[in-house]
Design a protein around this motif. Structure first.
Motif, PDB file in Angstrom:
ATOM      1  N   UNK A  42      11.750  30.108  38.796  1.00  0.00           N
ATOM      2  CA  UNK A  42      11.258  31.241  38.028  1.00  0.00           C
ATOM      3  C   UNK A  42      10.749  30.863  36.651  1.00  0.00           C
ATOM      4  N   UNK A  43      11.231  31.593  35.637  1.00  0.00           N
ATOM      5  CA  UNK A  43      10.731  31.378  34.272  1.00  0.00           C
ATOM      6  C   UNK A  43      11.179  30.038  33.689  1.00  0.00           C
ATOM      7  N   UNK A  44      12.180  29.378  34.271  1.00  0.00           N
ATOM      8  CA  UNK A  44      12.535  28.047  33.779  1.00  0.00           C
ATOM      9  C   UNK A  44      11.387  27.078  34.069  1.00  0.00           C
ATOM     10  N   UNK A  45      10.708  27.277  35.191  1.00  0.00           N
ATOM     11  CA  UNK A  45       9.536  26.445  35.503  1.00  0.00           C
ATOM     12  C   UNK A  45       8.268  26.994  34.861  1.00  0.00           C
ATOM     13  N   UNK A  46       8.107  28.319  34.861  1.00  0.00           N
ATOM     14  CA  UNK A  46       6.835  28.903  34.476  1.00  0.00           C
ATOM     15  C   UNK A  46       6.875  29.699  33.174  1.00  0.00           C
ATOM     16  N   UNK A  47       7.972  29.684  32.450  1.00  0.00           N
ATOM     17  CA  UNK A  47       8.048  30.425  31.200  1.00  0.00           C
ATOM     18  C   UNK A  47       8.512  29.608  30.016  1.00  0.00           C
ATOM     19  N   UNK A  48       9.275  28.548  30.274  1.00  0.00           N
ATOM     20  CA  UNK A  48       9.744  27.679  29.194  1.00  0.00           C
ATOM     21  C   UNK A  48       8.604  26.758  28.771  1.00  0.00           C
ATOM     22  N   UNK A  49       8.377  26.650  27.468  1.00  0.00           N
ATOM     23  CA  UNK A  49       7.276  25.825  26.965  1.00  0.00           C
ATOM     24  C   UNK A  49       7.423  24.385  27.445  1.00  0.00           C
ATOM     25  N   UNK A  50       6.315  23.719  27.783  1.00  0.00           N
ATOM     26  CA  UNK A  50       6.387  22.370  28.346  1.00  0.00           C
ATOM     27  C   UNK A  50       6.982  21.332  27.404  1.00  0.00           C
ATOM     28  N   UNK A  51       6.969  21.610  26.096  1.00  0.00           N
ATOM     29  CA  UNK A  51       7.550  20.636  25.163  1.00  0.00           C
ATOM     30  C   UNK A  51       9.034  20.891  24.912  1.00  0.00           C
ATOM     31  N   UNK A  52       9.640  21.827  25.662  1.00  0.00           N
ATOM     32  CA  UNK A  52      11.068  22.101  25.526  1.00  0.00           C
ATOM     33  C   UNK A  52      11.830  21.468  26.688  1.00  0.00           C
ATOM     34  N   UNK A  53      11.881  20.160  26.669  1.00  0.00           N
ATOM     35  CA  UNK A  53      12.466  19.425  27.787  1.00  0.00           C
ATOM     36  C   UNK A  53      13.944  19.746  27.997  1.00  0.00           C
ATOM     37  N   UNK A  54      14.677  19.985  26.922  1.00  0.00           N
ATOM     38  CA  UNK A  54      16.112  20.238  27.077  1.00  0.00           C
ATOM     39  C   UNK A  54      16.361  21.528  27.851  1.00  0.00           C
ATOM     40  N   UNK A  55      15.602  22.573  27.533  1.00  0.00           N
ATOM     41  CA  UNK A  55      15.769  23.838  28.254  1.00  0.00           C
ATOM     42  C   UNK A  55      15.266  23.693  29.682  1.00  0.00           C
TER      43      UNK A  55
END
Length: 460
Positions: A42-55
């Motif tokens: 879901x939003x972990x793949x398609x909502x978290x910014x690509x430069x937020x590797x930890x999240x």
């Protein structure tokens, strides 16, 4: 055996599946996690910014659940007209938990909102996150930032911070991410030099987290500009001692930036407060060119009131980030005012009465509030209700194997090996481009990657 379908493979859906298979009240629960997309998370793949590797690494935790021996992932399964309606799902499962999120954005409701160059922040996020709908819907065809020097982001939450940050990121910082290559090329060549992030209330009421806020101050070649006069309009800014700790930290970060002189760097990121949008105006080319705001003032009750004073901010790009909203799913009741499914402790209510076997969790249950971790207790509450009902639910016999029935309905579910094939294809794509993993951005590419498994099985 209790068979449960969870509709949605984002955090709320996966946490629901986890609660079901890790409990010991009801033995031998089997869970199918269904998703409209062939990819989980879901939003972990398609909502978290690509430069937020930890999240984004939270995917590893979600993966462990989806690989559980009593959990089955079935992607490319859309619930709705022409495919499967909720009543049909109840023929296949003893219980169904809907974790479908809040799929649309709230609107500003101002003239000019639909001008070319004005988008929801979700559209921009979907584009740089390689959501396949971004290409299908066509709003990404102009690349968002082409011929844009000034942009306005309306909203002061974490999504607004993300999109503002991505607008001024340089190619060097974006290259190591999984951003699709086309979006990377457009953003790397961006001419955006000024971004204004605007909120209608004050700094003490902004919804971004301090960690996200501080990241703005670390952007290379970017001045963060804050007007101390705007901050001073907020009574809690003058004396932040009564604020919650997170808001107090935000105020201190903003205070530091307000006291720091601009360094004349290549880009400027302005944080503006006490301004509410009243209209968007087109330029000669028919695209948005100007955003008009009204100065607001605190009303003493936590809200704001208009002052009758206006300010125009030039912008060739406007991104609206003022919240999400749930959408109706045909066959389920829906509270249009709240944008949620009516429920009691997660049990779907039809005409005020719990509907046997139907449940909700996540944003479609409580509204778009909280952070990723908020979904865990929300899903757990729903699962507890389901388990309380389990003895009655199990008495209803099921006639068909769900996977066989889905295929008979014309669906081609992507099972876990198909998703692993997509992962492998994205790693191959990255290697071919001299990068790390790079997401496949289109439906055809995702389907083709998933089909490799079937092709191999047929050949084997």
């Amino acid at each position: 055996m209790l068979q449960v379908a969870v509709v949605g493979s984002g955090p709320s859906g996966v946490y629901a599946a986890q609660s079901l298979v890790q409990q010991d009240r009801v033995p031998d629960v089997r869970v199918d996690v269904l998703d409209r997309l062939p990819c989980p998370y879901g939003l972990v793949r398609y909502g978290v910014a690509p430069d937020h590797e930890k999240i984004k690494s939270l995917q590893n935790n979600l993966r462990a659940v989806l690989e559980h021996e009593r959990v089955r992932f079935l992607g490319s399964v859309e619930i709705g007209p022409g495919t499967l309606l909720p009543d049909r799902l109840l023929d296949l499962y003893h219980a169904v938990v809907y974790c479908v999120g809040a799929a649309t954005d709230r609107r500003l409701g101002v003239p000019g909102e639909d001008l070319p160059g004005s988008y929801s922040a979700t559209e921009f996020v979907s584009w740089y996150s390689a959501h396949p709908d971004a290409l299908t819907d066509g709003y990404a065809q102009d690349g968002f930032v082409r011929d844009v020097e000034s942009a306005v982001v309306i909203g002061v939450g974490n999504v607004a911070v993300d999109v503002a940050r991505m607008l001024v990121r340089g190619a060097a910082e974006l290259l190591p991410t999984d951003m699709p290559d086309a979006a990377l090329g457009v953003l790397a060549g961006s001419g955006v030099r000024e971004v204004s992030m605007v909120g209608r209330r004050g700094p003490s009421q902004a919804r971004f987290t301090t960690k996200e806020l501080r990241e703005l101050g670390a952007l290379p070649d970017t001045d963060v500009v804050v007007d101390p006069a705007e901050l001073a309009l907020d009574p809690a800014y003058i004396d932040p001692s009564g604020l919650p700790a997170a808001s107090r930290r935000n105020v201190e970060v903003l205070r530091g930036w307000a006291e720091r002189p601009a360094q004349g760097l290549a880009r400027r990121l302005r944080l503006r407060f006490f301004l509410r949008p009243v209209s968007l105006t087109a330029g000669a080319a028919g695209r948005v060119a100007l955003t008009r705001f009204e100065r607001t003032l605190p009303d003493g009750r936590g809200g704001v009131t208009g002052s009758g004073q206006y300010e125009d901010i030039p912008a060739e790009l406007v991104l609206r980030s003022v919240g999400y909203r749930g959408v109706p799913l045909e066959g389920l009741p829906f509270d249009a005012e709240r944008g949620t499914v009516p429920h009691a402790a997660g049990r779907v209510l039809r005409n005020g009465v719990p509907s046997p076997g139907e449940y909700v969790a996540g944003w479609i249950k409580r509204g778009p509030t909280g952070v990723i971790g908020t979904n865990r207790p929300c899903s757990k509450e729903t699962v507890q209700s389901l388990l309380d009902d389990a003895s009655a639910l199990e008495r209803r016999p099921l006639q068909e194997d769900p996977l066989t029935a889905l295929r008979a309905a014309g669906l081609r579910p992507v099972e876990w090996p198909g998703w692993l094939a997509i992962e492998s294809a994205e790693a191959e794509l990255g290697r071919s481009l001299g990068r790390g993993v790079v997401k496949i951005p289109d439906w055809a590419g995702l389907r083709a990657a998933a089909e490799r498994v079937r092709d191999q099985e047929m050949r084997g």
